[in-house]
Design a protein around this motif. Structure first.
Motif, PDB file in Angstrom:
ATOM      1  N   GLU A   1      18.463  22.065  16.555  1.00 27.16           N
ATOM      2  CA  GLU A   1      18.354  22.861  17.616  1.00 27.16           C
ATOM      3  C   GLU A   1      18.960  22.081  18.929  1.00 27.16           C
ATOM      4  O   GLU A   1      19.173  22.485  19.870  1.00 27.16           O
ATOM      5  N   PHE A   2      18.920  20.759  18.624  1.00 24.65           N
ATOM      6  CA  PHE A   2      19.614  19.936  19.781  1.00 24.65           C
ATOM      7  C   PHE A   2      21.082  19.702  19.498  1.00 24.65           C
ATOM      8  O   PHE A   2      21.821  18.964  20.320  1.00 24.65           O
ATOM      9  N   ASP A   3      21.851  20.329  18.386  1.00 24.72           N
ATOM     10  CA  ASP A   3      23.268  20.312  18.267  1.00 24.72           C
ATOM     11  C   ASP A   3      23.977  21.601  18.993  1.00 24.72           C
ATOM     12  O   ASP A   3      23.837  22.546  18.397  1.00 24.72           O
ATOM     13  N   LYS A   4      24.359  21.260  20.427  1.00 24.07           N
ATOM     14  CA  LYS A   4      24.546  22.439  20.999  1.00 24.07           C
ATOM     15  C   LYS A   4      26.119  22.548  21.267  1.00 24.07           C
ATOM     16  O   LYS A   4      26.510  23.507  22.115  1.00 24.07           O
ATOM     17  N   GLU A   5      26.829  21.526  21.094  1.00 23.25           N
ATOM     18  CA  GLU A   5      28.061  21.481  21.847  1.00 23.25           C
ATOM     19  C   GLU A   5      29.052  22.469  21.305  1.00 23.25           C
ATOM     20  O   GLU A   5      30.010  23.143  21.959  1.00 23.25           O
ATOM     21  N   LEU A   6      28.925  23.088  20.172  1.00 28.03           N
ATOM     22  CA  LEU A   6      29.697  24.204  19.594  1.00 28.03           C
ATOM     23  C   LEU A   6      29.540  25.566  20.318  1.00 28.03           C
ATOM     24  O   LEU A   6      30.358  26.127  20.311  1.00 28.03           O
TER      25      LEU A   6
ATOM     26  N   LEU B   1      35.143  29.945  17.823  1.00 25.45           N
ATOM     27  CA  LEU B   1      35.118  29.200  16.521  1.00 25.45           C
ATOM     28  C   LEU B   1      33.831  29.409  15.809  1.00 25.45           C
ATOM     29  O   LEU B   1      32.728  29.716  16.216  1.00 25.45           O
ATOM     30  N   TYR B   2      33.839  29.497  14.601  1.00 22.82           N
ATOM     31  CA  TYR B   2      32.996  29.849  13.724  1.00 22.82           C
ATOM     32  C   TYR B   2      32.678  28.587  12.509  1.00 22.82           C
ATOM     33  O   TYR B   2      33.436  27.819  12.226  1.00 22.82           O
ATOM     34  N   GLU B   3      31.358  28.254  12.208  1.00 20.11           N
ATOM     35  CA  GLU B   3      31.149  27.469  11.106  1.00 20.11           C
ATOM     36  C   GLU B   3      29.844  28.051  10.230  1.00 20.11           C
ATOM     37  O   GLU B   3      29.065  28.878  10.933  1.00 20.11           O
ATOM     38  N   LEU B   4      29.853  27.775   9.084  1.00 21.00           N
ATOM     39  CA  LEU B   4      28.813  28.070   8.341  1.00 21.00           C
ATOM     40  C   LEU B   4      27.463  27.355   8.584  1.00 21.00           C
ATOM     41  O   LEU B   4      27.653  26.442   9.264  1.00 21.00           O
ATOM     42  N   ASP B   5      26.562  27.852   8.177  1.00 23.08           N
ATOM     43  CA  ASP B   5      25.290  27.202   8.363  1.00 23.08           C
ATOM     44  C   ASP B   5      25.072  25.712   7.770  1.00 23.08           C
ATOM     45  O   ASP B   5      25.771  25.521   6.774  1.00 23.08           O
TER      46      ASP B   5
ATOM     47  N   LEU C   1      35.437  23.921  11.405  1.00 22.27           N
ATOM     48  CA  LEU C   1      35.266  25.044  11.948  1.00 22.27           C
ATOM     49  C   LEU C   1      36.520  25.921  11.672  1.00 22.27           C
ATOM     50  O   LEU C   1      37.665  25.674  11.186  1.00 22.27           O
ATOM     51  N   MET C   2      36.418  27.287  12.075  1.00 25.71           N
ATOM     52  CA  MET C   2      37.549  28.152  11.687  1.00 25.71           C
ATOM     53  C   MET C   2      37.591  29.228  12.809  1.00 25.71           C
ATOM     54  O   MET C   2      36.566  29.544  13.622  1.00 25.71           O
ATOM     55  N   SER C   3      38.663  29.757  13.147  1.00 19.72           N
ATOM     56  CA  SER C   3      38.897  31.036  14.106  1.00 19.72           C
ATOM     57  C   SER C   3      38.278  32.207  13.309  1.00 19.72           C
ATOM     58  O   SER C   3      37.701  32.323  12.234  1.00 19.72           O
TER      59      SER C   3
END
Length: 442
Positions: free
Chosen positions: A332-337, A344-348, A380-382
């Motif tokens: 919950e504190f990982d907010k930069e993305l 940008l998309y990232e898997l869980d 990360l990915m488009s």
């Protein structure tokens, strides 16, 4: 990277795997999947921050790497490295050369008959040196594999094994940039930038971007504001990279960005949460009155010290917080993305923070007390790249995002990997690909 597949796209189910290692340092995240029959790909991004000496640390890393190759047999493998060669680059150069030769000639890699290696070794050029290293390995079963020539603006068939180093600025098969000097904190040069290559496999084109963003220079400064000043610098630099890879100079394609983003947890929020019932003591330098240390003590329990915070010290009394359930309660504190949620998309994430691990070979799961553990190393990915991934309701492991060597010392950054397949017919066709294939395919 290694790709695998049949010549006809209608018969393809490409598998991708990405891995992140800061070398990744070897390192920029690594997931692998079986590539037999259907064709496969593996992207790897690693972090290799140690000093490239032939000790147990490097042996551990290579052993874990080869085990993944043996188990998953990727067809297209990409390995992105940051801080390649460590801090003392000139003294480590001979070890770098040995490492590259080992990767290209080992029995574990004998089925990869084509390779491209790009090493930024021009450490004497302060305005250009990034210490990035990108490795791409192609399995012998792969047929039509092409790489983009950014100068000629056309794809060229990949054959043989080639190594490029020193002045990569003159190599047309990639784009490499160091961030503008005004982006650097206090305008002091460090080795931060990106390296981009473009590939066309079975008529599907995509960019692979090796990236290294700015770190937190001081825990005390990072704690002062939310978000921190360092977060803002990383935001600006990542935006610069995305603007460059989608500008008007070349055809737009899907892209994967992986490396050491140096993303950190929101320090202010983390400290307030971990030390909710604590009181804070401030220690200042006698001569300058500058804050040099913060001590958080429990209000009761004999005033037990919970956290000590200095410029390069984050000493929390209970490290299990960062390891229980893979530390995911702290996400919950990982907010930069979140700033780039539309780009940008990232898997869980389901693995522990990737940094900063102890470099003691006997402490494979132990964090150092220099920084608050965080997920620095990412893949990360488009949005269009996300659509390339083939998902299956019947096979949960067809897409995997995880770390490598979870119980083994791999350096201060734990490599991360992503494994997936590309759906048949997915992706944008390579520009003028039919003409290219007619001219180059034999």
């Amino acid at each position: 990277m290694t790709f695998g597949g049949e010549e006809r796209i209608s018969h393809l189910r490409e598998q991708f795997q990405l891995r992140d290692e800061d070398g990744s340092q070897m390192t920029e995240r690594l997931e692998e999947k079986e590539g037999r029959g259907s064709g496969g790909a593996l992207y790897m991004e690693g972090r290799k921050r140690w000093r490239m000496r032939p000790d147990n640390l490097q042996k551990n890393w290579l052993r874990e790497f080869y085990q993944i190759v043996h188990t998953h047999k990727p067809h297209f493998m990409a390995l992105h490295c940051q801080e390649f060669g460590g801090k003392n680059y000139e003294a480590s150069m001979s070890h770098v050369d040995k490492f590259v030769k080992e990767l290209l000639s080992s029995d574990a890699m004998k089925e990869y008959n084509r390779a491209r290696v790009y090493l930024d070794e021009n450490y004497k050029s302060q305005e250009h040196f990034t210490a990035l290293g990108s490795f791409y390995f192609l399995h012998e079963s792969l047929k039509n594999i092409y790489q983009f020539d950014f100068k000629a603006k056309k794809y060229k068939k990949v054959t043989g094994k080639e190594i490029y180093s020193d002045t990569l600025e003159s190599t047309p098969m990639l784009e490499k940039e160091k961030f503008p000097q005004e982006y650097f904190p206090e305008c002091k040069w460090s080795r931060k930038g990106f390296l981009r290559t473009r590939w066309c496999i079975s008529d599907c084109s995509f960019d692979l971007v090796n990236i290294h963003l700015f770190h937190d220079a001081s825990n005390l400064i990072a704690w002062e504001t939310s978000p921190s000043v360092y977060s803002g610098i990383r935001h600006k630099a990542l935006g610069y990279v995305l603007d460059r890879i989608i500008d008007q100079r070349f055809e737009k394609v899907s892209y994967f960005v992986f490396g050491d983003f140096n993303f950190r947890l929101d320090s202010r929020s983390v400290v307030e949460t971990l030390c909710t019932k604590a009181t804070m003591q401030t220690i200042r330098a006698a001569d300058t009155n500058e804050v040099v240390k913060l001590i958080f003590r429990e209000s009761d329990n004999d005033r037990k010290v919970m956290l000590q915070l200095e410029k390069k010290l984050f000493d929390y009394f209970n490290q299990e917080v960062f390891q229980d359930n893979n530390g995911t309660a702290l996400l919950e504190f990982d907010k930069e993305l979140s700033v780039f949620k539309d780009k940008l998309y990232e898997l869980d994430i389901s693995f522990p923070p990737s940094y900063p691990y102890s470099e003691d070979s006997s402490q494979g799961k132990q964090y150092m007390n220099t920084r608050c553990p965080a997920w620095c190393d990412r893949i990360l990915m488009s949005p269009s790249a996300k659509e390339l991934i083939l998902r299956s309701e019947n096979d949960e492991k067809i897409v995997t995002y995880d770390n490598i060597g979870p119980n083994v010392c791999m350096g201060d950054h734990k490599p991360v990997f992503l494994s997936f397949r590309i759906a048949p017919g997915a992706g944008r066709r390579c520009q003028r690909s039919e003409k290219i294939f007619r001219e180059t395919a034999l």
